[in-house]
Design a protein around this motif. Structure first.
Motif, short mmCIF file in Angstrom:
data_model
loop_
_atom_site.label_atom_id
_atom_site.label_comp_id
_atom_site.label_asym_id
_atom_site.label_seq_id
_atom_site.Cartn_x
_atom_site.Cartn_y
_atom_site.Cartn_z
N GLN A 176 -10.24 -1.45 2.62
CA GLN A 176 -10.85 -2.77 2.57
C GLN A 176 -9.94 -3.65 1.72
OE1 GLN A 176 -12.36 0.11 1.99
NE2 GLN A 176 -13.75 0.16 3.73
N GLY A 190 -11.77 -1.83 11.97
CA GLY A 190 -12.96 -1.27 11.30
C GLY A 190 -13.51 -0.04 11.99
N LEU A 248 -9.99 -8.27 -2.93
CA LEU A 248 -11.42 -8.28 -2.56
C LEU A 248 -12.23 -9.20 -3.47
CD1 LEU A 248 -11.96 -4.51 -1.75
CD2 LEU A 248 -12.08 -6.40 -0.14
N ASP A 258 -18.96 -7.47 -1.16
CA ASP A 258 -17.78 -7.58 -2.01
C ASP A 258 -18.17 -7.62 -3.49
OD1 ASP A 258 -15.83 -7.33 -0.10
OD2 ASP A 258 -15.43 -9.47 0.13
N ARG A 268 -17.05 1.67 -1.23
CA ARG A 268 -16.33 1.60 0.05
C ARG A 268 -14.95 2.24 -0.07
NH1 ARG A 268 -16.99 -4.25 0.18
NH2 ARG A 268 -15.62 -4.51 1.96
N TYR A 297 -13.63 5.42 1.91
CA TYR A 297 -12.37 5.32 2.65
C TYR A 297 -11.52 6.56 2.37
CZ TYR A 297 -8.16 3.62 4.77
OH TYR A 297 -7.07 3.50 5.58
#
Ligand code: AMP
Length: 225
Positions: free
Chosen positions: A13, A90, A127, A165, A173, A177
């Motif tokens: 991300q 994604g 981010l 976020d 996240r 990942y």
């Protein structure tokens, strides 16, 4: 006209996937298929799926493979995708999604999966600064805002900070990942379908690198059918 392409873009991300996928979709004149954008649209419309998805998304957790792959199967069956291909953003996020994607695409396969590499320190900074249009998903940042007070340059929608976020959701996240999506990189590598591209530098420089690896593959004749 340039030939179409069937591409998957992987990356943490904040690696710049969304921005680069839009650019690749323009370059190859293929639809940009973003599972995150599709889910955010469902949340905004208040559909049954959107209601189910929202709390998991806000917490940074992954949704179930069945729900995601049903949605992707439907989108990849549409005429525009069948005519020219797609840039998938994604998805896949797990090896099981990648296996199911390969089955959906058979007898064809993906042309290439591109891993956009950016260090974690840099994605955290990106981010925190990221802002997106609630309507069309266009990406901005605190250092490159839209021209007029948080109103999208593309569609006039409101430009906001994504609800996932937050610091907590971002670290979850990135953890997911590492756990679920990193094995995918090896999975695509072992099938000879992976190219890694540094995601650092200007957006133009990154796009040029991505197009180059795609074209090099095309010229070598591997993957593209
Ligand atoms: P993204 O915009 O790609 O970061 O996606 C936002 C959120 O949507 C993710 O944090 C997940 O909750 C959900 N999501 C999007 N794509 C997938 C996928 N392929 N598998 C599972 N969950 C997904």
């Amino acid at each position: 006209m340039v030939p179409g392409a069937r591409l998957v873009v992987l990356g943490k991300q904040g690696a710049g996937k969304g921005t680069q996928c839009v650019r690749l979709s323009h370059h190859y004149v293929v639809p940009h298929v973003s599972t995150g954008d599709m889910l955010r649209a469902a949340v905004k419309q208040g559909t049954a799926m959107g209601k189910k998805a929202k709390s998991l998304m806000d917490r940074g957790e992954l949704l179930g493979d069945d729900l995601i792959m049903d949605m992707v199967t439907e989108r990849l069956g549409e005429k525009d995708v069948r005519a020219r291909g797609f840039v998938l953003d994604g998805c896949p996020r797990t090896v099981s999604q990648a296996e199911r994607l390969a089955a959906i695409l058979a007898p064809y396969d993906l042309d290439l999966a591109i891993d956009l590499e950016v260090h974690t320190g840099q994605v955290l900074r990106r981010l925190a600064a990221r802002r997106v249009c609630v309507d069309c998903g266009a990406n901005y940042s605190t250092s490159t805002p839209p021209l007029i007070s948080w109103t999208c340059d593309v569609c006039g929608g409101e430009v906001i900070q994504r609800e996932d976020d937050t610091e907590e959701a971002i670290s979850r996240r990135l953890e997911i990942y590492e756990l679920q999506t990193t094995p995918l990189i090896e999975w695509y590598r072992s099938r000879g379908q992976l190219e890694s591209v540094p995601g650092t530098g200007t957006p133009d420089a990154v796009t040029r690198r991505m197009v180059k690896v795609i074209e090099d593959r095309r010229n070598r004749g591997s993957g593209f059918g």
